[in-house]
Scaffold this motif. Structure first.
Motif, PDB file in Angstrom:
ATOM      1  N   SER A 149      21.135  92.052  64.693  1.00 39.92           N
ATOM      2  CA  SER A 149      21.105  90.316  64.421  1.00 39.92           C
ATOM      3  C   SER A 149      20.640  89.944  62.936  1.00 39.92           C
ATOM      4  N   GLY A 187      18.347  97.257  61.800  1.00 37.92           N
ATOM      5  CA  GLY A 187      17.573  95.843  61.446  1.00 37.92           C
ATOM      6  C   GLY A 187      16.682  95.695  61.386  1.00 37.92           C
ATOM      7  N   GLU A 199      14.801  99.884  59.980  1.00 42.36           N
ATOM      8  CA  GLU A 199      14.562  99.498  59.415  1.00 42.36           C
ATOM      9  C   GLU A 199      14.337  99.534  57.752  1.00 42.36           C
TER      10      GLU A 199
HETATM   11  C1  LIG Z   1      17.087  88.071  58.687  1.00 39.33           C
HETATM   12  S1  LIG Z   1      16.313  89.611  58.225  1.00 39.33           S
HETATM   13  C2  LIG Z   1      17.077  90.092  60.602  1.00 39.33           C
HETATM   14  C3  LIG Z   1      15.749  91.180  60.874  1.00 39.33           C
HETATM   15  C4  LIG Z   1      15.926  90.583  62.272  1.00 39.33           C
HETATM   16  N1  LIG Z   1      16.906  91.879  63.221  1.00 39.33           N
HETATM   17  C5  LIG Z   1      15.232  89.512  63.033  1.00 39.33           C
HETATM   18  O1  LIG Z   1      16.247  89.010  63.639  1.00 39.33           O
HETATM   19  O2  LIG Z   1      14.431  89.274  63.160  1.00 39.33           O
HETATM   20  C6  LIG Z   1      17.344  90.892  57.833  1.00 39.33           C
HETATM   21  C7  LIG Z   1      17.369  92.529  58.109  1.00 39.33           C
HETATM   22  O3  LIG Z   1      18.397  92.871  57.454  1.00 39.33           O
HETATM   23  C8  LIG Z   1      17.459  94.339  57.009  1.00 39.33           C
HETATM   24  N2  LIG Z   1      18.226  95.020  55.670  1.00 39.33           N
HETATM   25  C9  LIG Z   1      18.917  94.788  54.498  1.00 39.33           C
HETATM   26  N3  LIG Z   1      19.379  95.301  54.728  1.00 39.33           N
HETATM   27  C10 LIG Z   1      19.712  96.244  55.155  1.00 39.33           C
HETATM   28  C11 LIG Z   1      20.265  98.043  55.519  1.00 39.33           C
HETATM   29  N4  LIG Z   1      21.434  97.730  54.114  1.00 39.33           N
HETATM   30  N5  LIG Z   1      20.083  98.176  56.090  1.00 39.33           N
HETATM   31  C12 LIG Z   1      19.579  97.790  57.219  1.00 39.33           C
HETATM   32  N6  LIG Z   1      18.823  96.825  57.602  1.00 39.33           N
HETATM   33  C13 LIG Z   1      18.984  96.031  56.457  1.00 39.33           C
HETATM   34  C14 LIG Z   1      16.343  93.869  56.055  1.00 39.33           C
HETATM   35  O4  LIG Z   1      15.136  93.869  55.906  1.00 39.33           O
HETATM   36  C15 LIG Z   1      15.915  92.614  56.893  1.00 39.33           C
HETATM   37  O5  LIG Z   1      14.671  93.162  58.346  1.00 39.33           O
END
Ligand SMILES: C[S@@+](CC[C@H](N)C(=O)[O-])C[C@H]1O[C@@H](n2cnc3c(N)ncnc32)[C@H](O)[C@@H]1O
Length: 246
Positions: free
Chosen positions: A121, A57, A78
């Motif tokens: 994260s 993610g 992602e």
């Molecule tokens: C708050 S952001 C954090 C992104 C990154 N880890 C950071 O710290 O900048 C939440 C992330 O979770 C991703 N996300 C949401 N649902 C997800 C899923 N089912 N599987 C993987 N990633 C997901 C979103 O697309 C987004 O990029």
């Protein structure tokens, strides 16, 4: 009748995250990531040189780039088109060797397994069906490999907003699961026990929990632009967990 949120719907909402906001988070994330999250993640991960890491993610990929710059072999997952396209463009420009995969963590394709560490994260609170996502993170690890994840601290999720209103933290619901509306996509509240008990059910051994507080000097410098920032000195806005795969 209320409809259950789905991973697909949440991902679509994350896909509205604007490019300007991604650019504003270069090179090392926003204020909270820079001062509270990154230092703990990096300390928990230790020396990453030559190690296989999965950024689960990864969003626009800032942390993948930080890990690759420290010598890790990084694969990053992602699901959104927008953030993934941004991350891939950065990779084209920087050539750090980061492999990007588009997927929902709850339906993770085989990535070759055996990662030395997985970082997840601020992702699990964004995923409605989060248990399969956590399971996929654990299963991507070699035995003894390290899962490090961060979440908004479930006891202080709306720290800045409630502190600004009340000069203290207030919380009226903790035990149930519920949705917290946010600017682009919702977060999903679960009690701390939900995360820790699931880790245990997946056969992981807890190594460390961190609840980082902000350095008072940094809070003082930021208080003119961010009213209420002193709350970060007194209460933890994030919970960061390191656990080993059994
Ligand atoms: C708050 S952001 C954090 C992104 C990154 N880890 C950071 O710290 O900048 C939440 C992330 O979770 C991703 N996300 C949401 N649902 C997800 C899923 N089912 N599987 C993987 N990633 C997901 C979103 O697309 C987004 O990029």
């Amino acid at each position: 009748m209320t409809t259950q949120p789905t991973n697909e719907a949440a991902i679509q909402q994350w896909n509205t995250f604007p490019r300007e906001a991604m650019e504003a988070m270069e090179p090392d994330g926003d204020f909270a990531k820079r001062h509270l999250i990154n230092p703990v993640l990096l300390r928990m991960l230790g020396d990453v040189r030559g190690r296989r890491l999965l950024d689960a993610g990864c969003g626009h990929g800032y942390f993948s780039r930080m890990l690759a710059a420290r010598g890790a072999h990084v694969t990053a997952v992602e699901p959104t088109d927008g953030m993934l396209a941004y991350a891939r463009q950065k990779e084209d420009a920087l050539g750090q060797g980061i492999r990007y995969v588009q997927a929902d963590l709850a339906r993770l394709p085989d990535l070759g397994g055996d990662f030395d560490a997985v970082v997840c994260s601020m992702v699990l609170p964004a995923v409605p069906d989060w248990k399969p996502a956590m399971r996929a993170c654990v299963q991507a690890l070699r035995p003894g490999g390290l899962l490090v994840f961060s979440v908004n601290h479930p006891a202080f999720e709306q720290l800045l907003t409630t502190w600004r209103t009340h000069g203290a933290y207030r919380l009226s619901r903790y035990l149930e699961e519920y949705e917290i509306p946010q600017t682009y996509a919702p977060a999903f509240h679960r009690p701390i026990s939900a995360y820790l008990n699931e880790l245990s059910a997946l056969g992981c051994r807890l190594r460390e929990c961190a609840e980082p507080g902000l350095d008072p000097g940094i809070a003082q410098e930021a208080q003119h632009t961010t009213p209420g920032i002193e709350s970060y000195v007194h209460l933890p806005n994030f919970l960061i967990v390191a656990a080993e795969r059994g």
